[in-house]
Design a protein around this motif. Sequence first.
Motif: not given
Length: 170
Positions: A2, A102-103, A106-107, A109, A139, A143, A145-148
Amino acid sequence: MTDLTVHLGDITRFPADAIVNAANPSLLGGGGVDGAIHRAAGPQLLAACRSLGGARVGEAKSTAAFGIATARMIIHTVGPVYREHEPHRAAELLADCYRHSLDLAEGMTSIAFPAISTGAYGYPAQAAAGVAVGAIRQWMTAHPSTSLRTITLVAHSAADERVLRDALAR
């Protein structure tokens, strides 16, 4: 991976899946960023926000972006009024704004943040920038492996941009 970046511009025109609104507790619009987002999104945003029942300081809630064509979602978060809290507590509440936003993203980009609490809420810009960058980095570490893929701090003025870039460089 990210990327955390800074951009000078208008958050209502910034291309991001989610944009963050520095809202007041009613979520029904106001001045500054909040007013600009409500004007850009149109009257459907007000109707959607009425159904959310407001928000507490540090909390975040989401709606569709409605008339803001460059975003899919608006995340509304309520920052602390700086003079109403001890500095340590104000920093905790401000960090919560970033983490909870940010939570909710999630999902997605990409997400774009304004400088939360630095306008009428009186949070000193340099201190707020440090809290923002610290909370976002924390954060991101929690996270991996976040999608962001992109988190952008959108500055409204050149002075704010310098403060954010300085915080990012630390």
